[in-house]
Design an enzyme around this catalytic site. Structure first.
Site, PDB file in Angstrom:
ATOM      1  N   SER A  62       5.171   2.607  13.740  1.00 13.31           N
ATOM      2  CA  SER A  62       3.677   2.716  13.855  1.00 13.31           C
ATOM      3  C   SER A  62       3.040   3.099  15.146  1.00 13.31           C
ATOM      4  CB  SER A  62       3.217   1.100  13.582  1.00 13.31           C
ATOM      5  OG  SER A  62       1.724   0.986  14.041  1.00 13.31           O
ATOM      6  N   GLY A  82       8.712  -2.003   4.088  1.00 14.75           N
ATOM      7  CA  GLY A  82       8.312  -3.320   4.031  1.00 14.75           C
ATOM      8  C   GLY A  82       7.881  -3.816   5.419  1.00 14.75           C
ATOM      9  N   TYR A 106       1.953  -7.027  16.287  1.00 13.07           N
ATOM     10  CA  TYR A 106       2.579  -6.168  15.371  1.00 13.07           C
ATOM     11  C   TYR A 106       3.393  -4.876  16.196  1.00 13.07           C
ATOM     12  CZ  TYR A 106       2.460  -2.355  12.200  1.00 13.07           C
ATOM     13  OH  TYR A 106       2.640  -1.231  11.288  1.00 13.07           O
ATOM     14  N   ARG A 157      12.239  -9.827  -1.742  1.00 17.93           N
ATOM     15  CA  ARG A 157      12.798  -9.255  -0.449  1.00 17.93           C
ATOM     16  C   ARG A 157      13.839 -10.057   0.156  1.00 17.93           C
ATOM     17  NH1 ARG A 157       7.351 -10.231   2.764  1.00 17.93           N
ATOM     18  NH2 ARG A 157       7.804 -12.234   3.194  1.00 17.93           N
ATOM     19  N   LYS A 174      -5.402  -5.551   0.960  1.00 17.39           N
ATOM     20  CA  LYS A 174      -5.159  -5.711   2.541  1.00 17.39           C
ATOM     21  C   LYS A 174      -6.242  -6.521   3.174  1.00 17.39           C
ATOM     22  CE  LYS A 174      -3.053  -2.224   4.698  1.00 17.39           C
ATOM     23  NZ  LYS A 174      -1.921  -3.016   5.110  1.00 17.39           N
ATOM     24  N   THR A 193       2.241  -6.145   8.561  1.00 18.38           N
ATOM     25  CA  THR A 193       1.240  -5.417   9.042  1.00 18.38           C
ATOM     26  C   THR A 193       0.036  -5.744   9.862  1.00 18.38           C
ATOM     27  OG1 THR A 193       0.332  -4.531   7.200  1.00 18.38           O
ATOM     28  CG2 THR A 193       2.351  -3.264   7.590  1.00 18.38           C
ATOM     29  N   TYR A 213      -7.853  -3.289  21.065  1.00 15.48           N
ATOM     30  CA  TYR A 213      -8.367  -2.138  20.042  1.00 15.48           C
ATOM     31  C   TYR A 213      -8.062  -0.895  20.773  1.00 15.48           C
ATOM     32  CZ  TYR A 213     -11.753   0.342  17.077  1.00 15.48           C
ATOM     33  OH  TYR A 213     -12.384   1.265  16.243  1.00 15.48           O
ATOM     34  N   PHE A 217       0.778  -1.196  -0.060  1.00 13.23           N
ATOM     35  CA  PHE A 217       0.068   0.070  -0.104  1.00 13.23           C
ATOM     36  C   PHE A 217       0.804   1.292  -0.032  1.00 13.23           C
ATOM     37  CE2 PHE A 217      -2.564   2.393   3.099  1.00 13.23           C
ATOM     38  CZ  PHE A 217      -3.060   3.348   2.302  1.00 13.23           C
TER      39      PHE A 217
END
Length: 348
Positions: free
Chosen positions: A120, A80, A147, A59, A184, A83, A307, A16
């Site tokens: 992130s 990369g 992640y 990769r 995704k 995710t 969440y 993305f």
């Protein structure tokens, strides 16, 4: 290729944000790209095959390829990663998000190459320590999923390194949305899923809140348009390597701007303004010229206790570093995404 015409490495180039980065570099006149990813994923092919680049490298072959070909590289943009926030096998994140990133870092150290990599906002967990890109809080952060843990582990590792690339930045992406995310699946933005729900059923289903302090649909996130994300990365690239700005200006006839030395470290990359999922869904309806029709469903049990109900980037560090451009407002970015890409069936 001469030192005046070095390569730019972009990892994750079929994904993305990576494919959007390649497109933005192409539009800025850079075709001397080494793109790396898992190019065997057929549904990603549209993202990269028609863009301009010099070399395509799988990769897992990247480091052997670099040793064999010894290209002169101006900068590495490492986007990369695995995710998927619902992938709970940490070994996968450890391999792709930590160990692979360490190899990228070491390559940049050995070759004296500036590095920009994707971190992130998932590193911030439930936000107990706020959303400030302060190096002093990194060790205290408690991400909610493997992640986020992997991204934070690499951030911690990078901050502890005595020997570093000449310039480096870890960008804490908040909720990025925009074209080229169609592959995704569950991890695509709520905008992508909302658009498809509107087309299929004329309504959008959002997650119900499972906390008493948030109403249904009023969970808040910092949504940032991918066109702003790649623009910031490009700006950083020029600050780290002013010669790139000079070369680009020679290609386009624009005047080059010489930048002050870059301050290495972690940087938030959001808009600085949290918006609700309800606002997002309503704006998606407006993007297809329809009145909002929004209902609520229970959040899947496997993500309910992991969440994030609120995220909002403190953007002061990036502003202090000299970035002055205005970010897309949610409505403006979403309108561009829906009308010019989703509704048109196009990628960027």
């Amino acid at each position: 290729m001469s030192k005046q015409q070095g390569y730019i490495i972009v990892t994750g180039a079929a994904g993305f944000i990576g494919s959007c980065m390649v497109q933005y570099l192409n539009e800025k006149g850079f075709n001397n790209l080494i793109i790396a990813d898992d190019f065997g994923v057929e549904e990603k092919r549209r993202n990269w095959e028609h863009k301009s680049y010099a070399h395509v490298v799988e990769r897992y072959n990247l480091f052997d390829w670099l040793i064999m070909h010894e290209p002169y590289v101006d900068v590495v943009i490492h986007l990369g990663a695995r995710t998927d926030t619902t992938e709970f096998d940490y070994a996968i994140h450890q391999e792709l998000n930590v160990e692979y990133s360490e190899k990228i870092w070491q390559y940049c150290v050995d070759q004296n190459i500036p590095l920009i990599y994707a971190s992130s906002a998932a590193t911030y967990g439930a936000g107990e320590h706020g959303y400030n890109d302060d190096h002093n809080v990194v060790d205290s952060l408690q991400p909610l999923n493997p992640y986020g843990v992997s991204k934070n582990e690499f951030d911690k590792w990078a901050l502890k390194q005595v020997v570093t690339p000449p310039s480096w930045a870890g960008l804490k992406f908040f909720n990025v949305y925009g074209p080229n995310e169609y592959h995704k699946a569950r991890m695509a933005s709520v905008i992508f899923h909302s658009f498809n729900q509107i087309q299929q059923n004329g309504e959008v289903k959002l997650f119900r809140s499972h906390r008493p302090d948030f109403k249904d649909g009023e969970q808040l996130r910092d949504f940032v348009y991918v066109k702003d994300v790649v623009k910031v990365i490009y700006w950083m690239m020029e600050k780290m390597q002013p010669s790139l700005a000079s070369r680009q200006s020679a290609n386009t006839g624009s005047s080059a701007t010489q930048h002050a030395s870059f301050i290495n470290g972690l940087y938030n990359l959001g808009t600085g303004t949290a918006r609700s999922f309800y606002d997002l869904a309503a704006a998606t309806f407006r993007g297809v010229d329809k009145e909002p029709n929004i209902t609520f469903i229970d959040m899947p049990a496997d993500i309910r206790d992991k969440y994030q109900y609120f995220t909002e980037a403190n953007m002061q560090k990036l502003r202090n570093a000299g970035y002055t451009d205005i970010f897309y407002a949610l409505e403006d970015g979403l309108d561009d995404y829906v009308r010019n890409y989703l509704a048109a069936g196009k990628i960027w």
